[in-house]
Design a protein around this motif. Structure first.
Motif, PDB file in Angstrom:
ATOM      1  N   VAL A 147      -4.371  -8.860  -9.804  1.00 33.29           N
ATOM      2  CA  VAL A 147      -2.835  -8.746  -9.591  1.00 33.29           C
ATOM      3  C   VAL A 147      -2.388  -7.935  -8.364  1.00 33.29           C
ATOM      4  CG1 VAL A 147      -0.224  -8.782 -10.513  1.00 33.29           C
ATOM      5  CG2 VAL A 147      -2.195  -8.730 -12.269  1.00 33.29           C
ATOM      6  N   SER A 163       0.958  -3.437   2.036  1.00 27.89           N
ATOM      7  CA  SER A 163      -0.317  -2.489   2.917  1.00 27.89           C
ATOM      8  C   SER A 163      -0.047  -2.987   4.207  1.00 27.89           C
ATOM      9  CB  SER A 163      -1.757  -2.947   2.364  1.00 27.89           C
ATOM     10  OG  SER A 163      -1.902  -2.733   1.033  1.00 27.89           O
ATOM     11  N   ALA A 207       1.291  -0.630   6.896  1.00 30.65           N
ATOM     12  CA  ALA A 207       0.545   0.890   7.293  1.00 30.65           C
ATOM     13  C   ALA A 207       0.344   0.692   8.856  1.00 30.65           C
ATOM     14  CB  ALA A 207      -0.630   1.019   6.665  1.00 30.65           C
ATOM     15  N   MET A 258       4.321 -10.611 -12.044  1.00 28.83           N
ATOM     16  CA  MET A 258       3.614 -10.311 -13.559  1.00 28.83           C
ATOM     17  C   MET A 258       4.741  -9.474 -14.323  1.00 28.83           C
ATOM     18  SD  MET A 258       0.504  -7.832 -14.404  1.00 28.83           S
ATOM     19  CE  MET A 258       0.517  -6.911 -15.986  1.00 28.83           C
ATOM     20  N   ASN A 298       8.932   1.971   1.409  1.00 28.95           N
ATOM     21  CA  ASN A 298       8.115   0.736   0.846  1.00 28.95           C
ATOM     22  C   ASN A 298       8.930  -0.726   1.249  1.00 28.95           C
ATOM     23  OD1 ASN A 298       6.649   2.723  -0.263  1.00 28.95           O
ATOM     24  ND2 ASN A 298       6.966   2.106  -2.218  1.00 28.95           N
ATOM     25  N   ARG A 304      -1.012  13.297  -0.859  1.00 29.32           N
ATOM     26  CA  ARG A 304      -2.155  12.485   0.087  1.00 29.32           C
ATOM     27  C   ARG A 304      -1.965  13.002   1.380  1.00 29.32           C
ATOM     28  NH1 ARG A 304      -2.121   8.143   2.872  1.00 29.32           N
ATOM     29  NH2 ARG A 304       0.127   7.502   2.582  1.00 29.32           N
ATOM     30  N   SER A 325      -5.441   8.172   4.488  1.00 30.40           N
ATOM     31  CA  SER A 325      -6.312   8.052   3.323  1.00 30.40           C
ATOM     32  C   SER A 325      -5.950   7.007   2.060  1.00 30.40           C
ATOM     33  CB  SER A 325      -6.303   9.552   2.459  1.00 30.40           C
ATOM     34  OG  SER A 325      -7.262  10.475   3.163  1.00 30.40           O
TER      35      SER A 325
HETATM   36  C1  LIG Z   1       5.523   2.305   6.110  1.00 30.60           C
HETATM   37  C2  LIG Z   1       3.957   2.868   5.644  1.00 30.60           C
HETATM   38  C3  LIG Z   1       3.123   3.012   6.227  1.00 30.60           C
HETATM   39  C4  LIG Z   1       1.822   3.449   5.868  1.00 30.60           C
HETATM   40  N1  LIG Z   1       1.003   4.070   6.738  1.00 30.60           N
HETATM   41  C5  LIG Z   1      -0.472   4.294   6.272  1.00 30.60           C
HETATM   42  C6  LIG Z   1      -1.347   4.524   7.089  1.00 30.60           C
HETATM   43  O1  LIG Z   1      -1.453   4.794   8.379  1.00 30.60           O
HETATM   44  N2  LIG Z   1      -2.564   5.136   6.440  1.00 30.60           N
HETATM   45  C7  LIG Z   1      -2.888   4.969   5.097  1.00 30.60           C
HETATM   46  O2  LIG Z   1      -3.622   5.311   4.702  1.00 30.60           O
HETATM   47  N3  LIG Z   1      -1.813   4.626   4.369  1.00 30.60           N
HETATM   48  C8  LIG Z   1      -0.754   4.514   4.849  1.00 30.60           C
HETATM   49  N4  LIG Z   1       0.395   4.027   3.978  1.00 30.60           N
HETATM   50  C9  LIG Z   1       0.145   3.906   2.309  1.00 30.60           C
HETATM   51  C10 LIG Z   1      -0.579   2.643   2.077  1.00 30.60           C
HETATM   52  O3  LIG Z   1       0.031   1.509   3.059  1.00 30.60           O
HETATM   53  C11 LIG Z   1      -0.330   2.217   0.690  1.00 30.60           C
HETATM   54  O4  LIG Z   1      -0.617   3.216  -0.152  1.00 30.60           O
HETATM   55  C12 LIG Z   1      -1.325   0.985   0.558  1.00 30.60           C
HETATM   56  O5  LIG Z   1      -1.427   0.218   1.486  1.00 30.60           O
HETATM   57  C13 LIG Z   1      -1.119   0.313  -0.737  1.00 30.60           C
HETATM   58  O6  LIG Z   1      -2.281  -0.611  -1.207  1.00 30.60           O
HETATM   59  P1  LIG Z   1      -2.307  -1.273  -2.364  1.00 30.60           P
HETATM   60  O7  LIG Z   1      -3.277  -2.238  -2.144  1.00 30.60           O
HETATM   61  O8  LIG Z   1      -2.440  -0.245  -3.332  1.00 30.60           O
HETATM   62  O9  LIG Z   1      -0.893  -1.914  -2.857  1.00 30.60           O
HETATM   63  P2  LIG Z   1       0.134  -2.853  -1.861  1.00 30.60           P
HETATM   64  O10 LIG Z   1       0.007  -3.028  -0.496  1.00 30.60           O
HETATM   65  O11 LIG Z   1       1.737  -2.260  -2.164  1.00 30.60           O
HETATM   66  O12 LIG Z   1       0.258  -4.281  -2.583  1.00 30.60           O
HETATM   67  C14 LIG Z   1       0.750  -4.620  -3.753  1.00 30.60           C
HETATM   68  C15 LIG Z   1       0.333  -5.971  -4.173  1.00 30.60           C
HETATM   69  O13 LIG Z   1       0.700  -6.176  -5.427  1.00 30.60           O
HETATM   70  C16 LIG Z   1       1.861  -7.403  -5.614  1.00 30.60           C
HETATM   71  N5  LIG Z   1       2.577  -6.998  -6.774  1.00 30.60           N
HETATM   72  C17 LIG Z   1       3.212  -5.963  -6.939  1.00 30.60           C
HETATM   73  N6  LIG Z   1       3.892  -6.080  -8.388  1.00 30.60           N
HETATM   74  C18 LIG Z   1       3.702  -6.958  -8.579  1.00 30.60           C
HETATM   75  C19 LIG Z   1       3.886  -7.954 -10.026  1.00 30.60           C
HETATM   76  N7  LIG Z   1       4.825  -7.376 -10.810  1.00 30.60           N
HETATM   77  N8  LIG Z   1       3.548  -9.013 -10.129  1.00 30.60           N
HETATM   78  C20 LIG Z   1       2.373  -9.569  -9.071  1.00 30.60           C
HETATM   79  N9  LIG Z   1       2.308  -9.143  -8.036  1.00 30.60           N
HETATM   80  C21 LIG Z   1       2.687  -7.842  -7.737  1.00 30.60           C
HETATM   81  C22 LIG Z   1       2.223  -7.279  -4.343  1.00 30.60           C
HETATM   82  O14 LIG Z   1       2.767  -8.540  -3.927  1.00 30.60           O
HETATM   83  C23 LIG Z   1       1.282  -6.940  -3.516  1.00 30.60           C
HETATM   84  O15 LIG Z   1       0.403  -8.159  -3.082  1.00 30.60           O
HETATM   85  C24 LIG Z   1       1.803   3.478   4.435  1.00 30.60           C
HETATM   86  C25 LIG Z   1       2.762   3.178   3.899  1.00 30.60           C
HETATM   87  C26 LIG Z   1       3.928   2.744   4.106  1.00 30.60           C
HETATM   88  C27 LIG Z   1       4.844   2.387   3.467  1.00 30.60           C
END
Ligand SMILES: Cc1cc2nc3c(=O)[nH]c(=O)nc-3n(C[C@H](O)[C@H](O)[C@H](O)COP(=O)(O)OP(=O)(O)OC[C@H]3O[C@@H](n4cnc5c(N)ncnc54)[C@H](O)[C@@H]3O)c2cc1C
Ligand code: SF4
Ligand code: FES
Lengths: 260, 639
Positions: free
Chosen positions: B41, B75, B78, B193, B240, B437, B441
């Motif tokens: 998911v 993501s 970022a 979900m 976010n 964090r 990272s």
């Molecule tokens: C503006 C910004 C800039 C950033 N810059 C950096 C950076 O430069 N360097 C760094 O390391 N980090 C950075 N971060 C943090 C980083 O981007 C995130 O922590 C990371 O990308 C999260 O990745 P993830 O795969 O865990 O989740 P996400 O990328 O949030 O993906 C979540 C996924 O789950 C799906 N989803 C969510 N809920 C449900 C549900 N209920 N049912 C079905 N699907 C669902 C969504 O559709 C999506 O596909 C940044 C964050 C932000 C907000």
């Protein structure tokens, strides 16, 4: 913070209940529009009004509201993303409009993008093109050290220019033929520029172009509307590079390897 | 219910733990892999990389996301970069230093074994992404370029202009598309979900809403990977994406997955300030800007002058003053708090005063406008588009905003939650960042989890567990589906007067004021009371128009806000119970004379792990004690 520089707008917004329903433009009026609001925040305000009245709010796609996810769409006054330079709909701000303006808002229209509801359209055709080769087949664990592949800075920069595409589909919506050559060209060009992309370059060009044509995207006849509206400034030179890749592949590539 | 908090950190020397663990893990033989189905998911960096890799290994992967394409996960936003311990600049970096910086940056509230593994695989991530054609920034010689990020004194951050997340995600997405073309991944877009299905105590499937048709759909599998991102949107305003939510994790929590450190929230120091009550989200200005930008406020309170009219000696470059060795690159929690202190002292700037300057004048003088625009051009453009100001000419105005959640579902070394078969990856888990964090990272962790950790540990789970055949005809699916239907009709049936956003904003206000940058006992208690009251009002007065049988965006928002209203309370409770300050969790009662966080290692060197016990009873707080075998617990100083 309601300051006195707020203003009022008239909107004509496309309403359509579902893919097969009839649609039409409906008139709305919004007050208290602040110049610092984004276009989508202005629609939020309208939607809050509609919900309070028990009406169905306007459906539209959006997510990051930072101009990077490619989820927002909309034709604003006939132009994809409003037609401002390097700007997605979510990054259009209301300081670009003035009191009493009438704005027409419609969904992206293209035969490859059926309407889902109101302003939201189905752009899964973009993924379908990518599935046919918008990748380098590098399984996890195969990679050598990142610095063992040297890439001259100008090449890396040009690949990055192409890779900046957000897959929003504005190029398709603004093209009189509904062609997807700009987003597809950007991907083919990015991977063709890089040494890692070479091994699969021929089948990538052939397969993606073939899929593009099957999905109902039109052909490119050099209107360059796509380049003018692309929020990421993707240049039509990438279409030219794609065409070269395609021709090269068509001459040198053998069916036997293609069906592999 | 007793919950098992065995972290399963392998014994042995830190350096050998991961390789030893991999060697001791059970394998699934290649011919058998195709007999297993895995649900993933989320398609962010964590989910995208996991789905692609598991499919390459031969498993059948079902992949789900809310957006209309996996490429649009949060993501993508970022900006700044991704860390790795390559030491290409030869400035003294190593796996050990990245490990050390991460543990220290997290204020000694993360698990050593996990963090060491993260640092260890960081280098493979860069190699993997390069091989997939990610156009990282290069130097003229063709080598990969690096820059610095907060909380570290080495340059270990790889980047692709200001779009690193986008390029990495498109890399992971391309890997997914490759496996879709081979029939090993089935993609389900525009699905949300709604619940986890457990059978005989194991995670065996999910219920999702098809967001277009409104229908509920059931999917069965042998394991479920939750990669659904963070819950910063509890605060309504955050950096976010709009659909980022807590629901998937929260529903799993209610099905038995313990929630760890919910109060650990990251408030990022450099965001565009709030400018109106219609505002729907906040925009981050990448931390990388602090490489060249200098943060300051006027020395005088309520100084009405324009920044250009304030002479050098009347400016307080407070980060350089307070943290001479890290200066403008002090870590996020510390920098945010310092900005708040300036606001509290009446030295904030701009129309709302909730802002400080981030000034590039010196850097432009030193390096020229071209260099600066080469480094940050797109960020400057974005800033100007949003605010109407040109940062080449006048300093940016920035202020802290909610950005990231270190808390999340509890996982062991295998990234498995307290529900067997439910693995949690990326921002959705709590694992690696402790109480704060470090920049660049999260991308590293998401990809480490998805590319390198979960493929091994999930295989081990599948190989070592007896999994009886399950289909969606199992009554457990029907029950879960019924529960979702019930909640939906309840939401639609209220037909009250207030909109969903009304409630969300009210919740966000409580959270920001009382569970934000500075917390105290009285505030947290009143937050808990306030949230309970708001939740009651929500269920009596929310207005969700339309029905469940179509594309109903208000309904989608309402289900998310219903869950935020529950999680928010747990966050406040967790913050109340953690009677110390650490990282992003700052309790005003526990601070040093100069306003720095005062940790209490004797009583709080543990992970707070919350067990759900039902809607009418209080959650139970468990502890996972953190043992520091390789690093000495030390006061975290950036001075
Ligand atoms: C503006 C910004 C800039 C950033 N810059 C950096 C950076 O430069 N360097 C760094 O390391 N980090 C950075 N971060 C943090 C980083 O981007 C995130 O922590 C990371 O990308 C999260 O990745 P993830 O795969 O865990 O989740 P996400 O990328 O949030 O993906 C979540 C996924 O789950 C799906 N989803 C969510 N809920 C449900 C549900 N209920 N049912 C079905 N699907 C669902 C969504 O559709 C999506 O596909 C940044 C964050 C932000 C907000
Ligand atoms: S090429 Fe430009 S307009 Fe077309 S999809 Fe990509 S970003 Fe959008
Ligand atoms: S909402 Fe993401 S690009 Fe507009």
């Amino acid at each position: 913070m309601s300051s006195d520089n707020t203003f009022s707008l008239n909107l004509k917004i496309w309403r359509q209940k579902g893919a097969n329903a009839e649609g039409k433009l409906v008139d709305y009026h919004v007050d208290h529009v602040s110049p610092d609001m984004s276009f989508l925040e202005m629609i939020d305000v309208l939607n809050e009004q509609l919900v309070r009245k028990g009406e169905d709010p306007i459906a539209f796609d959006h997510d990051c509201r930072e101009g990077i996810c490619g989820m927002c769409s909309m034709m604003i006054d006939g132009k994809a993303h409003g037609g401002y330079k390097n700007t997605t709909t979510c990054q259009v701000h209301m300081r670009l409009y003035k009191n009493g303006d009438t704005i027409v808002v419609e969904p992206f229209r293209a035969s490859a993008f059926p309407i889902v509801k109101d302003l939201a359209v189905d752009r899964s055709a973009i993924d379908k093109v990518m599935i046919k080769g918008g990748y380098i087949s590098a399984n996890t664990g195969n990679a050598q050290d990142g610095n063992s592949i040297l890439i001259p800075k100008p090449i890396a920069d040009e690949a990055m220019d192409a890779a900046a595409c957000i897959g929003c589909g504005a190029c398709v919506a603004s093209c009189p033929n509904g062609s997807g050559m700009l987003f597809m060209g950007a991907k083919i060009s990015q991977l063709a520029l890089l040494p890692q992309g070479q091994p699969e370059a021929p089948q990538r060009a052939l397969n993606m172009v073939h899929e593009h044509d099957t999905l109902g995207f039109g052909n490119c006849t050099n209107h360059a509307e796509c380049e003018a509206t692309c929020p990421k400034g993707i240049s039509i030179e990438h279409i030219a590079r794609m065409n070269r890749e395609y021709i090269k592949a068509a001459f040198t590539y053998h069916e036997k390897t293609r069906s592999e | 219910m007793a919950i098992n908090l065995d972290a399963k950190s392998p014994a042995g020397d830190l350096k050998d733990k991961w390789s030893k663990h991999k060697f001791e893990s059970k394998l699934v033989n290649p011919a058998n892999k195709r007999k297993f189905t895995v649900i993933v998911v989320g398609t962010g960096l964590a989910g995208g990389s996991a789905a692609a890799t598991l499919a390459e290994l031969g498993y059948n992967v079902l992949s789900f996301c809310i957006q209309d394409s996996p490429r649009r996960a949060h993501s993508i936003a970022a900006q700044g970069g991704i860390n790795a311990a390559k030491n290409y600049p030869n400035d003294g970096d190593s796996v050990k230093r990245l490990f050390y910086d991460t543990i220290k940056g997290g204020d000694y509230r993360a698990r050593e074994a996990n963090v060491y593994r993260l640092a260890e695989v960081s280098n493979n991530i860069i190699d993997q992404m390069v091989s997939q054609g990610v156009p990282f920034a290069r130097e003229y010689g063709g080598y990969l370029d690096n820059r610095s990020f907060g909380g570290s004194q080495v340059s270990r951050t790889f980047y692709a202009r200001g779009q690193t997340g986008q390029q990495l995600l498109l890399g992971a997405y391309s890997g997914m598309m490759k496996m879709v073309s081979k029939g090993k991944i089935k993609m389900y877009n525009r699905r949300e979900m709604m619940d986890l299905v457990t059978i005989n105590g194991k995670a065996r499937g999910i219920i999702v809403r098809n967001l277009i048709t409104g229908e509920l759909e059931k999917y069965a599998a042998d394991a479920v990977l939750l990669c659904t991102g963070g819950y910063g949107n509890v605060y309504f305003l955050s950096t976010n994406a709009m659909t980022s939510n807590a629901s998937a994790a929260w529903r799993c929590h209610k099905r038995g997955a313990a929630f760890a450190n919910p109060c650990f929230t990251q408030i990022h120091p450099t965001c565009i300030p709030v400018h109106g009550d219609y505002q729907s989200k906040l925009t981050l200005m990448s931390e990388s800007l602090r490489n060249d930008g200098r943060v300051w406020v006027p020395k005088k309170e309520n100084d009405p002058r324009k920044p250009a009219d304030i002479p050098e000696e009347e400016r307080d470059y407070y980060l350089e003053r307070v943290y001479p060795s890290f200066g403008n690159l002090a870590p996020r929690d510390v920098s945010s708090r310092q900005a708040k202190y300036r606001y509290d002292e009446g030295k904030g700037v701009g129309p709302t005063k909730q802002a400080v300057y981030l000034d590039f004048a010196d850097a432009i003088k030193r390096l020229g406008q071209d260099t600066i625009s080469g480094r940050y051009g797109n960020l400057f453009e974005m800033y100007e588009r949003i605010t109407g100001d040109n940062p080449y000419k006048t300093p940016m105005m920035i202020y802290p905003a909610v950005h990231y959640t270190m808390g999340g579902l509890w996982v062991d070394y295998n990234l498995q939650s307290t529900v067997p078969g439910l693995h949690v990856l990326g921002e959705a888990n709590f694992s690696d960042h402790g109480a704060n964090r470090l920049g660049a990272s999260a991308l590293m962790q998401g990809l480490a989890d998805g590319y390198f950790v979960a493929p091994n540990t999930v295989s081990h789970y599948l190989a070592s567990t007896t999994l009886e055949k399950v289909t969606t005809d199992d009554p457990a699916f029907k029950d879960a589906e019924q529960a979702v239907m019930l909640q939906t009709s309840k939401l639609l049936g209220v037909k009250g007067k207030r909109t969903v956003d009304d409630f969300h904003k009210a919740l966000g206000h409580i959270m920001w004021e009382k569970v934000g940058m500075a917390r105290n006992e009285a505030g947290l208690k009143s937050a808990i009371e306030g949230i309970r009251k708001l939740r009651e009002e929500f269920w009596q007065d929310v207005n969700v128009p339309g029905d469940a049988g179509h594309f109903n965006l208000e309904l989608h928002k309402a289900t998310r806000v219903a869950d935020f209203l529950e999680l928010g309370e747990l966050m406040a409770l967790d913050a109340l119970e953690r009677k110390e300050s650490c990282g992003g969790h700052f309790r005003e009662e526990y601070q040093t004379a100069d306003g720095e966080a005062k940790r209490d290692d004797e009583n709080f060197a543990h992970v707070a792990v919350w067990e759900y016990t039902g809607s009418n009873s209080s959650p139970i707080r468990h502890k996972e004690e953190l043992k520091f075998e390789y690093l000495q617990l030390a006061t975290r100083s950036y001075k």
